[in-house]
Design a protein around this motif. Sequence first.
Motif, PDB file in Angstrom:
ATOM      1  N   ALA A 290       1.769 -19.871  36.957  1.00  0.00           N
ATOM      2  CA  ALA A 290       2.481 -18.461  36.786  1.00  0.00           C
ATOM      3  C   ALA A 290       1.998 -17.643  37.813  1.00  0.00           C
ATOM      4  O   ALA A 290       2.470 -17.086  38.833  1.00  0.00           O
ATOM      5  N   TYR A 291       0.320 -17.609  38.123  1.00  0.00           N
ATOM      6  CA  TYR A 291       0.018 -16.993  39.364  1.00  0.00           C
ATOM      7  C   TYR A 291       0.336 -17.702  40.597  1.00  0.00           C
ATOM      8  O   TYR A 291       0.598 -17.078  41.675  1.00  0.00           O
ATOM      9  N   GLY A 292       0.455 -19.051  40.634  1.00  0.00           N
ATOM     10  CA  GLY A 292       0.839 -19.643  41.700  1.00  0.00           C
ATOM     11  C   GLY A 292       2.160 -19.451  42.099  1.00  0.00           C
ATOM     12  O   GLY A 292       2.502 -19.443  43.306  1.00  0.00           O
ATOM     13  N   ILE A 293       3.143 -19.053  41.430  1.00  0.00           N
ATOM     14  CA  ILE A 293       4.408 -18.600  41.680  1.00  0.00           C
ATOM     15  C   ILE A 293       4.179 -17.558  42.587  1.00  0.00           C
ATOM     16  O   ILE A 293       4.774 -17.453  43.552  1.00  0.00           O
ATOM     17  N   PHE A 294       3.584 -16.318  41.895  1.00  0.00           N
ATOM     18  CA  PHE A 294       3.226 -15.196  42.946  1.00  0.00           C
ATOM     19  C   PHE A 294       2.533 -15.480  44.179  1.00  0.00           C
ATOM     20  O   PHE A 294       3.065 -14.954  45.300  1.00  0.00           O
ATOM     21  N   TYR A 295       1.852 -16.462  43.971  1.00  0.00           N
ATOM     22  CA  TYR A 295       1.015 -16.850  45.252  1.00  0.00           C
ATOM     23  C   TYR A 295       2.021 -17.421  46.249  1.00  0.00           C
ATOM     24  O   TYR A 295       1.915 -17.234  47.628  1.00  0.00           O
ATOM     25  N   GLN A 296       2.911 -18.407  45.809  1.00  0.00           N
ATOM     26  CA  GLN A 296       3.883 -19.043  46.855  1.00  0.00           C
ATOM     27  C   GLN A 296       4.705 -17.941  47.352  1.00  0.00           C
ATOM     28  O   GLN A 296       5.229 -17.864  48.637  1.00  0.00           O
TER      29      GLN A 296
ATOM     30  N   ALA B  56       4.214 -14.825  47.935  1.00  0.00           N
ATOM     31  CA  ALA B  56       3.169 -13.998  49.142  1.00  0.00           C
ATOM     32  C   ALA B  56       3.289 -14.936  50.237  1.00  0.00           C
ATOM     33  O   ALA B  56       3.421 -14.244  51.337  1.00  0.00           O
ATOM     34  N   VAL B  57       2.940 -16.243  50.159  1.00  0.00           N
ATOM     35  CA  VAL B  57       2.878 -17.015  51.549  1.00  0.00           C
ATOM     36  C   VAL B  57       4.418 -17.033  51.966  1.00  0.00           C
ATOM     37  O   VAL B  57       4.273 -16.856  53.447  1.00  0.00           O
ATOM     38  N   GLU B  58       5.420 -16.882  51.130  1.00  0.00           N
ATOM     39  CA  GLU B  58       6.942 -16.777  52.039  1.00  0.00           C
ATOM     40  C   GLU B  58       7.040 -15.498  52.281  1.00  0.00           C
ATOM     41  O   GLU B  58       8.252 -15.190  52.737  1.00  0.00           O
ATOM     42  N   LYS B  59       6.235 -14.409  51.836  1.00  0.00           N
ATOM     43  CA  LYS B  59       6.518 -12.955  52.184  1.00  0.00           C
ATOM     44  C   LYS B  59       7.695 -12.635  51.487  1.00  0.00           C
ATOM     45  O   LYS B  59       8.482 -11.641  51.835  1.00  0.00           O
ATOM     46  N   LYS B  60       8.148 -13.057  50.157  1.00  0.00           N
ATOM     47  CA  LYS B  60       9.146 -12.760  49.592  1.00  0.00           C
ATOM     48  C   LYS B  60       8.570 -11.674  48.502  1.00  0.00           C
ATOM     49  O   LYS B  60       8.722 -11.880  47.403  1.00  0.00           O
ATOM     50  N   TRP B  61       8.156 -10.378  49.079  1.00  0.00           N
ATOM     51  CA  TRP B  61       7.664  -9.632  48.190  1.00  0.00           C
ATOM     52  C   TRP B  61       8.714  -8.869  47.142  1.00  0.00           C
ATOM     53  O   TRP B  61       8.579  -8.369  45.785  1.00  0.00           O
ATOM     54  N   ASP B  62      10.055  -8.921  47.303  1.00  0.00           N
ATOM     55  CA  ASP B  62      11.222  -8.307  46.653  1.00  0.00           C
ATOM     56  C   ASP B  62      11.376  -9.355  45.578  1.00  0.00           C
ATOM     57  O   ASP B  62      11.645  -8.840  44.271  1.00  0.00           O
ATOM     58  N   GLN B  63      10.856 -10.893  45.562  1.00  0.00           N
ATOM     59  CA  GLN B  63      11.149 -11.592  44.424  1.00  0.00           C
ATOM     60  C   GLN B  63       9.893 -11.262  43.484  1.00  0.00           C
ATOM     61  O   GLN B  63      10.108 -11.505  42.229  1.00  0.00           O
ATOM     62  N   ILE B  64       9.000 -10.922  43.917  1.00  0.00           N
ATOM     63  CA  ILE B  64       7.728 -10.519  43.146  1.00  0.00           C
ATOM     64  C   ILE B  64       7.969  -9.342  42.523  1.00  0.00           C
ATOM     65  O   ILE B  64       7.588  -9.403  41.069  1.00  0.00           O
TER      66      ILE B  64
ATOM     67  N   LEU C  32      -2.307 -19.684  54.415  1.00  0.00           N
ATOM     68  CA  LEU C  32      -2.641 -19.821  53.055  1.00  0.00           C
ATOM     69  C   LEU C  32      -3.629 -18.933  52.570  1.00  0.00           C
ATOM     70  O   LEU C  32      -3.815 -18.292  51.492  1.00  0.00           O
ATOM     71  N   LYS C  33      -4.746 -18.927  53.443  1.00  0.00           N
ATOM     72  CA  LYS C  33      -5.989 -18.083  53.005  1.00  0.00           C
ATOM     73  C   LYS C  33      -5.455 -16.551  53.016  1.00  0.00           C
ATOM     74  O   LYS C  33      -5.785 -15.781  52.037  1.00  0.00           O
ATOM     75  N   GLU C  34      -4.905 -16.079  54.236  1.00  0.00           N
ATOM     76  CA  GLU C  34      -4.493 -14.594  53.925  1.00  0.00           C
ATOM     77  C   GLU C  34      -3.809 -14.263  52.947  1.00  0.00           C
ATOM     78  O   GLU C  34      -3.799 -13.044  52.383  1.00  0.00           O
ATOM     79  N   SER C  35      -2.705 -15.076  52.720  1.00  0.00           N
ATOM     80  CA  SER C  35      -1.896 -14.909  51.496  1.00  0.00           C
ATOM     81  C   SER C  35      -2.577 -14.491  50.117  1.00  0.00           C
ATOM     82  O   SER C  35      -1.804 -14.061  49.198  1.00  0.00           O
ATOM     83  N   ILE C  36      -3.714 -15.085  49.925  1.00  0.00           N
ATOM     84  CA  ILE C  36      -4.613 -14.814  48.798  1.00  0.00           C
ATOM     85  C   ILE C  36      -4.862 -13.578  48.653  1.00  0.00           C
ATOM     86  O   ILE C  36      -4.603 -12.767  47.677  1.00  0.00           O
ATOM     87  N   PHE C  37      -5.454 -13.035  49.706  1.00  0.00           N
ATOM     88  CA  PHE C  37      -5.917 -11.544  49.697  1.00  0.00           C
ATOM     89  C   PHE C  37      -4.703 -10.500  49.758  1.00  0.00           C
ATOM     90  O   PHE C  37      -5.018  -9.586  49.196  1.00  0.00           O
ATOM     91  N   GLU C  38      -3.771 -10.943  50.438  1.00  0.00           N
ATOM     92  CA  GLU C  38      -2.442 -10.179  50.556  1.00  0.00           C
ATOM     93  C   GLU C  38      -1.976  -9.861  49.183  1.00  0.00           C
ATOM     94  O   GLU C  38      -1.558  -8.728  48.736  1.00  0.00           O
ATOM     95  N   LEU C  39      -1.952 -11.126  48.298  1.00  0.00           N
ATOM     96  CA  LEU C  39      -1.257 -10.599  46.973  1.00  0.00           C
ATOM     97  C   LEU C  39      -2.166  -9.997  46.203  1.00  0.00           C
ATOM     98  O   LEU C  39      -1.782  -9.227  45.106  1.00  0.00           O
ATOM     99  N   GLU C  40      -3.395 -10.361  46.239  1.00  0.00           N
ATOM    100  CA  GLU C  40      -4.571  -9.636  45.483  1.00  0.00           C
ATOM    101  C   GLU C  40      -4.414  -7.880  45.858  1.00  0.00           C
ATOM    102  O   GLU C  40      -4.338  -6.959  44.738  1.00  0.00           O
ATOM    103  N   ASP C  41      -4.194  -7.579  47.004  1.00  0.00           N
ATOM    104  CA  ASP C  41      -4.037  -6.015  47.223  1.00  0.00           C
ATOM    105  C   ASP C  41      -2.748  -5.552  46.761  1.00  0.00           C
ATOM    106  O   ASP C  41      -2.657  -4.584  46.258  1.00  0.00           O
ATOM    107  N   TYR C  42      -1.737  -6.420  47.017  1.00  0.00           N
ATOM    108  CA  TYR C  42      -0.400  -6.067  46.420  1.00  0.00           C
ATOM    109  C   TYR C  42      -0.293  -5.805  44.971  1.00  0.00           C
ATOM    110  O   TYR C  42       0.108  -4.743  44.376  1.00  0.00           O
ATOM    111  N   ILE C  43      -0.876  -6.670  44.276  1.00  0.00           N
ATOM    112  CA  ILE C  43      -0.993  -6.549  42.658  1.00  0.00           C
ATOM    113  C   ILE C  43      -1.809  -5.505  42.150  1.00  0.00           C
ATOM    114  O   ILE C  43      -1.407  -4.626  41.375  1.00  0.00           O
ATOM    115  N   ASN C  44      -3.098  -5.383  42.774  1.00  0.00           N
ATOM    116  CA  ASN C  44      -4.193  -4.605  42.338  1.00  0.00           C
ATOM    117  C   ASN C  44      -3.899  -3.119  42.709  1.00  0.00           C
ATOM    118  O   ASN C  44      -4.726  -2.157  42.096  1.00  0.00           O
ATOM    119  N   ASN C  45      -3.370  -2.982  43.747  1.00  0.00           N
ATOM    120  CA  ASN C  45      -3.175  -1.486  44.265  1.00  0.00           C
ATOM    121  C   ASN C  45      -1.759  -1.007  43.946  1.00  0.00           C
ATOM    122  O   ASN C  45      -1.393  -0.039  44.425  1.00  0.00           O
TER     123      ASN C  45
END
Length: 366
Positions: free
Chosen positions: A283-289, A291-299, A352-365
């Motif tokens: 489930a976390y991996g779906i959000f991570y993928q 984020a890698v694809e920059k599909k924030w609307d799907q998140i 792949l590395k940048e997307s981990i931190f981008e997802l964290e920022d997106y969800i946690n903020n």
Amino acid sequence: MLTDLKVKVGPQFYRYHVGAIDFVPELLQEFSAKHVLIVHGQISFEKAKPFLSFLEHSAYSFDFLQYTGECSYYGADRIAEVVKEKKIDFIIGVGGGKLTDLVGYASHTLNVNFGVIPTLASNCAPWTPLSVMYKESGESEGKSEHFLRQASFFITDPKLVIDAPVNYFVAGLADTIAKWYESDAILQQEHLKNEPFLQLAGYTSTLCKDAILKDSVKAIKDMEAGEVTEEFIHLSEIVFAVAGLVGGLGDKYARNAIAHAMHDGMSKYIPESHDFLHGEKVAYGIFYQLAVEKKWDQIEALLPFYQELCLPMSLKQMKITPDETAIDQIVNFVDSKEKVHLLPIPITVKLLKESIFELEDYINNR
């Protein structure tokens, strides 16, 4: 036309309804079985025993082996010892995903027919001819064993399945909805759109996603109440059977991508992730993928579903804080997976590395 597509549809025989397990003797007769090994868990096997009336059948002899809780090479060796010593000619796995994976892999190595009686709906392991391998410690081996031997049968009863822990079912729903999010972008590529089996895989993944988004809340409430309803039967069947058709029909083009690669990487390099179920990490991996694809609307679209099912959306939410070394190991591991690079975007370790931190920022903020 694809020349590398390997279609492996599923078990030779499938049955899921109240009383279905009573048909096991007919199938043992079909496969000329005489000496049967039952590989099982502990708690789940105690719950399953009232459904296993075939164990009293005088035409067959039964031996029993409790597995260690992991699908491991050590576990397969233990099964091999019993099979050779007792002259076993058929194996039945009674339990969850890791157990059915173990029985499938062991049967493949031993050239012995096998059947599965799942006791819960947490993933499509009972359907698929592949096994995700772990060490006895619970650490992922970081690879799966693929084989051609299909289960001779997959039979179970919703009255047995509904008695499993609810969180395993919720994790199974997440693992199953990943089928669409991991495969759709791959299957929509122009050079793959007219392949008949890939079209079937795509239709099946859409069926899974739509049903889960529509009926999950009702099915979970029904399971909590112990009520075998149409919604529960429908979604449990989708989780452990229909979902297996996606990868079976689509092979590497529809089996998994970044979401499952992230699961495997976490399981391999972050020991504290072992506290989470397979589907929870996926489930976390779906959000991570996404984020890698920059599909924030799907998140955004998935957020209410995740919140209602209490699925993990970030590492912080999971209380997992990997150090820089572990993050580097994970992203290099994800990058090493061929199926990840079937996505129609240029995948790099940096992305792949940048997307981990981008997802964290997106969800946690939020």
